[in-house]
Design a protein around this motif. Sequence first.
Motif, short mmCIF file in Angstrom:
data_model
loop_
_atom_site.label_atom_id
_atom_site.label_comp_id
_atom_site.label_asym_id
_atom_site.label_seq_id
_atom_site.Cartn_x
_atom_site.Cartn_y
_atom_site.Cartn_z
N UNK A 85 0.81 -1.21 0.00
CA UNK A 85 0.00 0.00 0.00
C UNK A 85 0.85 1.27 0.00
N UNK A 86 1.90 1.38 0.84
CA UNK A 86 2.74 2.59 0.75
C UNK A 86 3.45 2.73 -0.58
N UNK A 87 3.87 1.61 -1.18
CA UNK A 87 4.47 1.68 -2.52
C UNK A 87 3.45 2.21 -3.51
N UNK A 88 2.22 1.72 -3.38
CA UNK A 88 1.16 2.23 -4.25
C UNK A 88 0.91 3.70 -4.02
N UNK A 89 0.99 4.13 -2.75
CA UNK A 89 0.81 5.55 -2.44
C UNK A 89 1.88 6.42 -3.08
N UNK A 90 3.12 5.94 -3.07
CA UNK A 90 4.21 6.69 -3.70
C UNK A 90 4.01 6.78 -5.21
N UNK A 140 1.89 10.61 1.86
CA UNK A 140 2.01 10.59 3.32
C UNK A 140 1.05 9.56 3.91
N UNK A 141 -0.16 9.48 3.35
CA UNK A 141 -1.11 8.46 3.79
C UNK A 141 -0.53 7.07 3.57
N UNK A 142 0.19 6.91 2.45
CA UNK A 142 0.84 5.63 2.17
C UNK A 142 1.84 5.24 3.23
N UNK A 143 2.60 6.21 3.72
CA UNK A 143 3.58 5.93 4.78
C UNK A 143 2.87 5.54 6.08
N UNK A 144 1.73 6.19 6.37
CA UNK A 144 0.96 5.81 7.56
C UNK A 144 0.46 4.37 7.42
N UNK A 145 -0.01 4.03 6.20
CA UNK A 145 -0.47 2.67 5.95
C UNK A 145 0.66 1.66 6.14
#
Length: 394
Positions: A144-149, A240-245
Motif C-alpha cells: 500500500x505505501x508503494x502504491x501511495x508513492x 504521506x497516507x501511504x507511509x501511515x499505511x
Amino acid sequence: MNKLTALFFVIMFLIGTDTFIISPLIPTLQELFHIQTEYAGWMVGAYALGYAIFALIAGPLSDGWDRKKVMLFGMFCFSIATILCGFAFNFWSMFIFRALAGFGAAFTTPQIWASIPTLFPAQKVAKVLGIVMAGLASAQAFGIPIGGLLAATHWSYPFYTIGACSLLVTVFIFYTLPAIKPNLDQKTKTPIFKRYVLLLNSRMARRSFLAHFLFQCGFMAAFAFIGKWMTDRFELSVDHVGFVMFFLGLGNMAGSFGGAYVTKIWGRLSTLVIGFVVSIVCFLIAPHLSSVSAFEGVYFFIFATMGISFPLIMGLLTSLNPTIRGTTTSLANSIMYTATALGSWIAGLIYATFNGFTAVGIFAALCIAGSLLAFFSSGIFPAHEKTKNQLVKS
C-alpha cells in the motif's frame, strides 16, 4: 518446493495490495470522478463484491478441475482487470473493473490454499501456510505505501504496476506450477450449494459465520475510510497516507508472526477476547485523537489484533466440519468480502451523514462487540477444544 512457496507468497502479496490500494486513493478518486462521500466506499466494495459472489462458486467448483488451469485463468483475469482500472474514466467504469478484478482473485486464492496440502509434505504444510498468509500482511505493510508513492505521480500508476507484475506472475505459474489433477471422489460430486446447506444446518456454524461477518464488517468499515479521514483531519497528501499505511501494515505483520506465541501463552479464548476488547476501545478513541502519531499508535494496535485474531477465527471456522474444509474456506472468504463491500458502503453513508469518523468508529466497535457475543452464543469454543483433544488422543 521453495520456488512454489515464493510464488504463492508473491501472488497473495499482489492480490492483497490490490485489495487495499483503493483506501488511500479515495480522496483523489472522489475528487477526480466527482463522487459523493456516501458512494465513495463502493470503490472498495466493488472488488469485494466481485470476489464474494464468485468465491462461493469458484472454490467448490474448482475441486473437479486442474487447479493449475484455474489459477492461470484467475490470475490472468485479475491482471487485465487491474490494468483496466488505470484507464477508468468515471465511477461506474472503476466499479466494473474493480468487480472484475475481484472475480479473478476469487478463482485464484482458493487454489493456493487447496494446493498447498497437495504439493508439500504434511510436516511442512503449516509452515508454508504461515509464509503465504504473511504475503497478505506484507501487502498492507509494503504494497500500500508503494502504491501511495506511485499514486503521488499519477493515480493510475499503482494499477498499471500491480497488473503488469501479475501478468508476469501468470507466466511463472505456467512454467513453475505442476498440474494438480482433481480427485473425483464422492464428495466432489455433491452439488455445490448442497454442501453449504449441509454446513449451515448447524446452529453453531450459523452463529460462528455471523460472528465472522460482523468482525470483518466492522474492521473494513473503519479501514476503508482511514485515508479520507487522515486527509480531512490532518491534511495529509496521498504519499504521506501511504507511509501511515506502512506503519499500520507493520502492526498486521507483527500480529501475524507473533500470534502463535501470544496464543500459546494466553490460549485461544483469552487471546480472542482480549484482542476484540482492545479493538473496541481503540475504535472508540481513535477519532478523537489530535495528532497523526497518536492516531497511528492506536491503529497499530487495531491492526496487530487483526493479525492475531484472523487466523484464530479461520481455525475455529474450519473446525466446524473437517471433512469439507474447502467449502468452509470458500464460504468464509465470501462472507469476508461481502462484509468488506457492505462495511465500506455503510461507512461512506455514516461518514457523509455525520460529517466525520466518530460515527464510523462507533459502528466498528458495535460490530466487533456483536461478533464477540455471537462467538460466545455459538458454543464453538468448547466444541473446538473437544475436537482438538480428540485429535491429540488419536
